[in-house]
Motif scaffolding. Structure first.
Motif, PDB file in Angstrom:
ATOM      1  N   GLU A 116       8.872  10.508  16.301  1.00  0.00           N
ATOM      2  CA  GLU A 116       7.965  11.993  16.153  1.00  0.00           C
ATOM      3  C   GLU A 116       7.404  12.648  17.025  1.00  0.00           C
ATOM      4  O   GLU A 116       6.983  12.833  17.815  1.00  0.00           O
ATOM      5  N   ILE A 117       7.890  13.804  16.662  1.00  0.00           N
ATOM      6  CA  ILE A 117       7.218  15.124  17.815  1.00  0.00           C
ATOM      7  C   ILE A 117       5.963  15.307  17.169  1.00  0.00           C
ATOM      8  O   ILE A 117       5.402  16.043  18.378  1.00  0.00           O
ATOM      9  N   HIS A 118       5.830  15.692  16.214  1.00  0.00           N
ATOM     10  CA  HIS A 118       4.920  15.807  15.538  1.00  0.00           C
ATOM     11  C   HIS A 118       4.287  15.827  14.766  1.00  0.00           C
ATOM     12  O   HIS A 118       5.106  15.446  13.665  1.00  0.00           O
ATOM     13  N   ARG A 119       3.046  15.108  14.359  1.00  0.00           N
ATOM     14  CA  ARG A 119       2.660  14.713  12.912  1.00  0.00           C
ATOM     15  C   ARG A 119       1.473  15.978  12.376  1.00  0.00           C
ATOM     16  O   ARG A 119       0.613  15.900  12.590  1.00  0.00           O
ATOM     17  N   GLY A 120       2.289  15.811  11.087  1.00  0.00           N
ATOM     18  CA  GLY A 120       1.171  16.684  10.125  1.00  0.00           C
ATOM     19  C   GLY A 120       0.421  15.751   9.428  1.00  0.00           C
ATOM     20  O   GLY A 120      -0.824  16.258   9.219  1.00  0.00           O
ATOM     21  N   TYR A 121       0.899  14.543   9.361  1.00  0.00           N
ATOM     22  CA  TYR A 121       0.077  13.667   8.165  1.00  0.00           C
ATOM     23  C   TYR A 121      -0.057  12.738   8.266  1.00  0.00           C
ATOM     24  O   TYR A 121       1.412  11.628   7.957  1.00  0.00           O
ATOM     25  N   LEU A 122      -0.966  11.418   7.910  1.00  0.00           N
ATOM     26  CA  LEU A 122      -0.659  10.482   7.600  1.00  0.00           C
ATOM     27  C   LEU A 122      -1.626   9.452   7.297  1.00  0.00           C
ATOM     28  O   LEU A 122      -2.824   9.669   7.789  1.00  0.00           O
ATOM     29  N   LYS A 123      -1.534   9.605   6.146  1.00  0.00           N
ATOM     30  CA  LYS A 123      -2.627   8.413   4.830  1.00  0.00           C
ATOM     31  C   LYS A 123      -1.794   7.062   4.003  1.00  0.00           C
ATOM     32  O   LYS A 123      -1.295   6.685   3.317  1.00  0.00           O
ATOM     33  N   CYS A 124      -2.741   6.162   4.381  1.00  0.00           N
ATOM     34  CA  CYS A 124      -2.079   4.828   3.822  1.00  0.00           C
ATOM     35  C   CYS A 124      -2.997   4.192   2.948  1.00  0.00           C
ATOM     36  O   CYS A 124      -4.314   4.208   2.922  1.00  0.00           O
ATOM     37  N   ARG A 155       0.772  -1.221   0.649  1.00  0.00           N
ATOM     38  CA  ARG A 155      -0.117  -0.006  -0.125  1.00  0.00           C
ATOM     39  C   ARG A 155       0.745   1.257  -0.475  1.00  0.00           C
ATOM     40  O   ARG A 155       1.940   0.996   0.309  1.00  0.00           O
ATOM     41  N   CYS A 156       0.326   2.314  -0.578  1.00  0.00           N
ATOM     42  CA  CYS A 156       0.949   3.611  -0.510  1.00  0.00           C
ATOM     43  C   CYS A 156       0.979   5.239   1.165  1.00  0.00           C
ATOM     44  O   CYS A 156      -0.594   4.361   1.298  1.00  0.00           O
ATOM     45  N   ILE A 157       1.716   5.131   1.000  1.00  0.00           N
ATOM     46  CA  ILE A 157       1.476   6.201   1.955  1.00  0.00           C
ATOM     47  C   ILE A 157       2.371   7.532   1.721  1.00  0.00           C
ATOM     48  O   ILE A 157       3.038   7.409   0.921  1.00  0.00           O
ATOM     49  N   ASP A 158       1.353   8.435   2.034  1.00  0.00           N
ATOM     50  CA  ASP A 158       1.857   9.801   2.905  1.00  0.00           C
ATOM     51  C   ASP A 158       1.919  10.717   3.876  1.00  0.00           C
ATOM     52  O   ASP A 158       0.834  10.286   4.634  1.00  0.00           O
ATOM     53  N   TYR A 159       3.058  10.309   4.058  1.00  0.00           N
ATOM     54  CA  TYR A 159       3.325  10.600   5.656  1.00  0.00           C
ATOM     55  C   TYR A 159       4.094  11.743   5.939  1.00  0.00           C
ATOM     56  O   TYR A 159       5.152  11.942   5.432  1.00  0.00           O
ATOM     57  N   ARG A 160       3.728  12.698   6.609  1.00  0.00           N
ATOM     58  CA  ARG A 160       4.687  14.941   7.104  1.00  0.00           C
ATOM     59  C   ARG A 160       4.423  14.232   8.320  1.00  0.00           C
ATOM     60  O   ARG A 160       3.372  14.267   9.109  1.00  0.00           O
ATOM     61  N   ALA A 161       5.486  14.291   9.211  1.00  0.00           N
ATOM     62  CA  ALA A 161       6.082  14.871  10.435  1.00  0.00           C
ATOM     63  C   ALA A 161       7.297  15.350  10.557  1.00  0.00           C
ATOM     64  O   ALA A 161       8.083  15.746   9.896  1.00  0.00           O
ATOM     65  N   THR A 162       7.630  16.046  11.626  1.00  0.00           N
ATOM     66  CA  THR A 162       8.724  16.177  12.909  1.00  0.00           C
ATOM     67  C   THR A 162       9.290  15.285  13.168  1.00  0.00           C
ATOM     68  O   THR A 162       8.448  14.882  14.263  1.00  0.00           O
ATOM     69  N   LEU A 163      10.785  14.848  13.251  1.00  0.00           N
ATOM     70  CA  LEU A 163      10.936  13.922  13.258  1.00  0.00           C
ATOM     71  C   LEU A 163      12.047  14.023  14.634  1.00  0.00           C
ATOM     72  O   LEU A 163      12.865  15.126  13.856  1.00  0.00           O
ATOM     73  N   ASN A 193      11.817  18.845   9.840  1.00  0.00           N
ATOM     74  CA  ASN A 193      10.303  18.077   9.037  1.00  0.00           C
ATOM     75  C   ASN A 193      10.947  17.428   7.933  1.00  0.00           C
ATOM     76  O   ASN A 193      11.463  17.739   7.499  1.00  0.00           O
ATOM     77  N   TYR A 194       9.924  16.195   7.734  1.00  0.00           N
ATOM     78  CA  TYR A 194      10.091  15.564   6.772  1.00  0.00           C
ATOM     79  C   TYR A 194       8.358  15.250   5.880  1.00  0.00           C
ATOM     80  O   TYR A 194       7.843  14.765   6.125  1.00  0.00           O
ATOM     81  N   SER A 195       8.385  14.873   4.686  1.00  0.00           N
ATOM     82  CA  SER A 195       7.549  14.790   4.356  1.00  0.00           C
ATOM     83  C   SER A 195       7.086  13.914   3.019  1.00  0.00           C
ATOM     84  O   SER A 195       8.467  14.468   2.502  1.00  0.00           O
ATOM     85  N   GLY A 196       7.047  12.509   3.357  1.00  0.00           N
ATOM     86  CA  GLY A 196       7.396  12.012   1.720  1.00  0.00           C
ATOM     87  C   GLY A 196       6.200  10.740   1.483  1.00  0.00           C
ATOM     88  O   GLY A 196       5.134  10.360   1.829  1.00  0.00           O
ATOM     89  N   LYS A 197       6.443   9.843   0.152  1.00  0.00           N
ATOM     90  CA  LYS A 197       5.832   9.203  -0.587  1.00  0.00           C
ATOM     91  C   LYS A 197       6.555   7.545  -0.442  1.00  0.00           C
ATOM     92  O   LYS A 197       7.058   8.113  -0.994  1.00  0.00           O
ATOM     93  N   GLY A 198       5.610   6.903  -0.505  1.00  0.00           N
ATOM     94  CA  GLY A 198       6.055   5.421  -0.946  1.00  0.00           C
ATOM     95  C   GLY A 198       5.666   4.604  -0.266  1.00  0.00           C
ATOM     96  O   GLY A 198       4.251   4.334  -0.894  1.00  0.00           O
ATOM     97  N   CYS A 199       6.379   2.687  -0.289  1.00  0.00           N
ATOM     98  CA  CYS A 199       5.378   1.794   0.035  1.00  0.00           C
ATOM     99  C   CYS A 199       5.693   1.267   1.584  1.00  0.00           C
ATOM    100  O   CYS A 199       6.099   1.787   1.588  1.00  0.00           O
TER     101      CYS A 199
END
Ligand SMILES: *[C@@H]1O[C@H](CO)[C@@H](O)[C@H](O)[C@H]1NC(C)=O
Ligand SMILES: *[C@@H]1O[C@H](CO)[C@@H](O)[C@H](O)[C@H]1NC(C)=O
Ligand SMILES: *[C@@H]1O[C@H](CO)[C@@H](O)[C@H](O)[C@H]1NC(C)=O
Ligand SMILES: *[C@@H]1O[C@H](CO)[C@@H](O)[C@H](O)[C@H]1NC(C)=O
Ligand SMILES: *[C@@H]1O[C@H](CO)[C@@H](O)[C@H](O)[C@H]1NC(C)=O
Length: 192
Positions: free
Chosen positions: A184-192, A143-151, A160-166
């Protein structure tokens, strides 16, 4: 005599349920040479966890042994983004000192599974990391992920990182914060 036998039976029954179990304990951060000790656990289950990640040129391998955390038992997380890769594996066992496995990083099946995902990584932003690039997903990463967070990666400054992949299903279920050396300091976005 009868009461003594009864008493002894009661004591041994209590001992079985009250006295803590022992598990092998260690925490290796980015190392495979672990100083093992023993620790007492409330439950009768022990755990082994191993983890690998790679983020923009930095590699990190770690191992943990200790009391079982039932919410993490038997996970097998895997994920890939551009310039980033992640595997997380845990195993729980029942019985004293049962977590005596050798230290082994999780292995991933490199066979393409037919799923394609957008493939990107943007550093320094929590905005969507748009891309035309795609990757052929492999193994369990279906499945695909779109993940954005402060790590915070291994005590370095927050980024801050923002990325897409499997990713695979366990990664989406368990979140990326059940980690050693990566917070993970702050979760901006997570969609699987
Ligand atoms: C982990 O160890 C490897 C060498 O085994 C080193 O190249 C890498 O920089 C270390 N990672 C961190 C985050 O310290
Ligand atoms: C993905 O696989 C297809 C074949 O199914 C191949 O044509 C394509 O080059 C591959 N893409 C990448 C980025 O490896
Ligand atoms: C996750 O996927 C694996 C196969 O890759 C499957 O065995 C397992 O049941 C799935 N777990 C959930 C919670 O869907
Ligand atoms: C991450 O992005 C947010 C939103 O743009 C910003 O408020 C924050 O300061 C950034 N954090 C870091 C560590 O750059
Ligand atoms: C078990 O793991 C979960 C998920 O990371 C965490 O929220 C929880 O605090 C852990 N429990 C214990 C007892 O460490």
């Amino acid at each position: 005599m009868k009461t003594l036998v009864a008493l002894l039976c009661t004591i041994s029954a209590l001992a079985g349920s009250v006295f803590p179990y022992k598990c092998i304990s260690c925490m290796c951060r980015n190392s495979t040479t672990c100083q093992e000790t023993e620790t007492e656990c409330l439950g009768d289950r022990c755990m082994v966890a191993s983890q690998y990640y790679y983020v923009v040129g930095k590699e990190f391998k770690s191992f943990y042994k200790g009391c079982a955390n039932e919410t993490l038992c038997e996970t097998k997380g895997a994920g890939i983004m551009k310039n980033a890769k992640f595997y997380f594996w845990t195993h729980c066992c029942t019985g004293e000192l049962c977590n005596n496995q050798v230290y082994e990083l999780p292995k991933e099946d490199p066979t393409p599974n037919g799923v394609k995902c957008p493939f990107s990584l943007c550093v320094g932003t929590l905005e969507e990391c748009k891309t035309d690039k795609e990757i052929n997903c492999t193994g369990s990463m279906d499945r695909c992920i779109d993940y954005r967070a402060t790590l915070r990666i291994q005590y370095e400054k927050d980024t801050n990182y923002s990325g897409k992949g499997c990713v695979n299903n366990d990664t989406c279920r368990n979140n990326l914060d059940s980690n050693i050396g990566l917070e993970e300091i702050h979760r901006g976005y997570l969609k699987c």
